[in-house]
Write an enzyme that holds these catalytic residues in place. Structure first.
Site, PDB file in Angstrom:
ATOM      1  N   THR A   8       6.025   2.325 -13.410  1.00 17.11           N
ATOM      2  CA  THR A   8       5.485   1.016 -13.018  1.00 17.11           C
ATOM      3  C   THR A   8       5.775  -0.056 -14.068  1.00 17.11           C
ATOM      4  O   THR A   8       5.874  -1.235 -13.746  1.00 17.11           O
ATOM      5  CB  THR A   8       3.962   1.067 -12.745  1.00 17.11           C
ATOM      6  OG1 THR A   8       3.243   1.292 -13.972  1.00 17.11           O
ATOM      7  CG2 THR A   8       3.617   2.151 -11.736  1.00 17.11           C
ATOM      8  N   LEU A  53       3.959  -4.502 -11.705  1.00 18.59           N
ATOM      9  CA  LEU A  53       3.305  -4.447 -10.389  1.00 18.59           C
ATOM     10  C   LEU A  53       3.137  -2.971 -10.032  1.00 18.59           C
ATOM     11  O   LEU A  53       3.955  -2.364  -9.349  1.00 18.59           O
ATOM     12  CB  LEU A  53       4.179  -5.188  -9.370  1.00 18.59           C
ATOM     13  CG  LEU A  53       3.478  -5.873  -8.189  1.00 18.59           C
ATOM     14  CD1 LEU A  53       2.224  -6.608  -8.607  1.00 18.59           C
ATOM     15  CD2 LEU A  53       4.418  -6.796  -7.466  1.00 18.59           C
ATOM     16  N   HIS A  54       2.072  -2.391 -10.570  1.00 20.74           N
ATOM     17  CA  HIS A  54       1.868  -0.939 -10.540  1.00 20.74           C
ATOM     18  C   HIS A  54       1.755  -0.374  -9.113  1.00 20.74           C
ATOM     19  O   HIS A  54       2.564   0.432  -8.683  1.00 20.74           O
ATOM     20  CB  HIS A  54       0.574  -0.549 -11.265  1.00 20.74           C
ATOM     21  CG  HIS A  54       0.447  -1.043 -12.660  1.00 20.74           C
ATOM     22  ND1 HIS A  54       1.108  -0.469 -13.739  1.00 20.74           N
ATOM     23  CD2 HIS A  54      -0.306  -2.046 -13.181  1.00 20.74           C
ATOM     24  CE1 HIS A  54       0.768  -1.098 -14.853  1.00 20.74           C
ATOM     25  NE2 HIS A  54      -0.077  -2.057 -14.549  1.00 20.74           N
ATOM     26  N   ASP A  55       0.715  -0.782  -8.398  1.00 17.12           N
ATOM     27  CA  ASP A  55       0.305  -0.045  -7.199  1.00 17.12           C
ATOM     28  C   ASP A  55       1.283  -0.115  -6.026  1.00 17.12           C
ATOM     29  O   ASP A  55       1.402   0.852  -5.267  1.00 17.12           O
ATOM     30  CB  ASP A  55      -1.086  -0.513  -6.742  1.00 17.12           C
ATOM     31  CG  ASP A  55      -2.163  -0.117  -7.731  1.00 17.12           C
ATOM     32  OD1 ASP A  55      -3.236  -0.740  -7.734  1.00 17.12           O
ATOM     33  OD2 ASP A  55      -1.943   0.834  -8.510  1.00 17.12           O
ATOM     34  N   CYS A  81       4.213   0.445  -6.054  1.00 14.07           N
ATOM     35  CA  CYS A  81       5.168   1.561  -6.188  1.00 14.07           C
ATOM     36  C   CYS A  81       4.795   2.692  -5.223  1.00 14.07           C
ATOM     37  O   CYS A  81       5.666   3.412  -4.733  1.00 14.07           O
ATOM     38  CB  CYS A  81       5.188   2.078  -7.619  1.00 14.07           C
ATOM     39  SG  CYS A  81       6.030   0.996  -8.789  1.00 14.07           S
TER      40      CYS A  81
END
Ligand code: RIB
Ligand code: CA
Length: 313
Positions: free
Chosen positions: A196, A242-244, A246
């Site tokens: 991420t 922009l972690h989530d 992914c």
């Protein structure tokens, strides 16, 4: 191929919001059966509220939103207002939600949905601490084998921690829950900080969201404008990770990601390394592989997918 049935378990959170929007913009690939809120970035009353606000931003009042666990299994809740703001969704000025919160507890929804569906047809997409998932698995062990796959955002290995020197936030908030999930035997795909942190919302990428000119595009750009200040200052990076998204992007375009099937275990006791995801990346133990741990991302492809799909809302 019919769309994949998913339950998004989430603690919105600007990046959770984008993950939800991407899923709702992709009906050919994903059918969102429900959204279950958990305490994490901010307390549960705010995460369930934010989840409903995101559904309304996407004009999807039909998506059932459930409130789940308001505290971790054993630890005191740690939140992240310093990253996400006091509402958890600071940035855009979104209207208060008008769609109702479901009466059913999120954990019961997860259990009932998995029991009612054909085995192996529902994917769980945790984007926050794993408290709801672990509680469901503990209360109803029969559902574990009915899960198609768990694709979660959490953990870190080469990238090390973001809330402590060794732990990523989602795992750190509820390491006991993570331990239950990682030992459950369910098919597990993990989006750690290792991947991420390659998904940085640089200015050109955020400008592309804003240039959509739609309420969704503008709101996402405003979320990023707020969300990025913490990471840019901490890491000196070109933008926020922009972690989530992914997680939902993987379900739409798995080819954007590369990883390795390895053993991953959770530190649940050490005060120094609590919440660390110990990934046996080089296979130096005889511990059985239990997770596909992602390590690389086609970032340009990821943001092209996000921009193209968000334009649909
Ligand atoms: O460490 C990043 C994770 O913690 C993301 O899911 C973010 O939303 C926060 O929950
Ligand atoms: Ca999250």
């Amino acid at each position: 191929m019919p769309p994949r049935k998913i339950i998004i378990d989430t603690d919105p959170g600007q990046d959770d919001a984008v993950a939800i929007l991407l899923a709702l913009a992709s009906p050919e690939e994903l059918e969102v059966l429900g959204i279950t809120a958990v305490a994490g970035n901010v307390p549960l009353p705010l995460t369930q509220r934010n989840a409903r606000m995101v559904c309304e931003l996407a004009n999807r009042r039909d998506i059932p939103v459930f409130a789940g666990c308001d505290t971790p299994l054993e630890r005191t809740l740690v939140t992240a207002e310093h990253v996400h703001g006091k509402t958890g969704l600071d940035g855009p000025d979104l209207p208060d939600p008008t769609m109702p919160l479901q009466d059913q507890h999120a954990v019961d929804f997860i259990i009932d949905t998995l029991r009612a569906a054909d085995p192996g047809t529902v994917t769980l997409c945790p984007l926050g601490p794993l408290t709801n998932i672990a509680t469901a698995f503990t209360r109803a062990p029969d559902i574990v084998s009915r899960v198609q796959e768990i694709v979660l955002m959490g953990g870190a290995y080469f990238e090390v921690g973001n809330i402590t020197p060794t732990a990523e936030f989602n795992i750190y908030v509820d390491p006991q829950a993570a331990d239950i999930v990682f030992k459950s035997g369910a098919q597990l795909t993990v989006m750690p900080l290792d991947v991420t942190h390659q998904a940085l919302v640089t200015t050109p990428r955020n400008d592309a969201f804003r240039a959509l000119g739609t309420p969704v595009g503008i709101a996402v750009a405003q979320m990023t404008d707020f969300f990025e200040r913490f990471d840019k200052e901490k890491y000196g990076s070109e933008g926020a990770p922009l972690h989530d998204p992914c997680v939902t992007a993987y379900l739409i375009r798995p080819d954007l990601f590369k990883g390795r099937h390895v053993n991953v275990e959770i530190e649940t006791t050490s005060p120094l390394t609590l919440g660390m995801t110990v990934a046996d990346w080089w296979g130096v133990t005889n511990r059985a592989p239990n997770a596909t741990f992602m390590g690389s991302l086609d970032a340009d492809g990821y943001f092209a997918l996000l921009t193209e799909r968000l334009a649909r809302l």
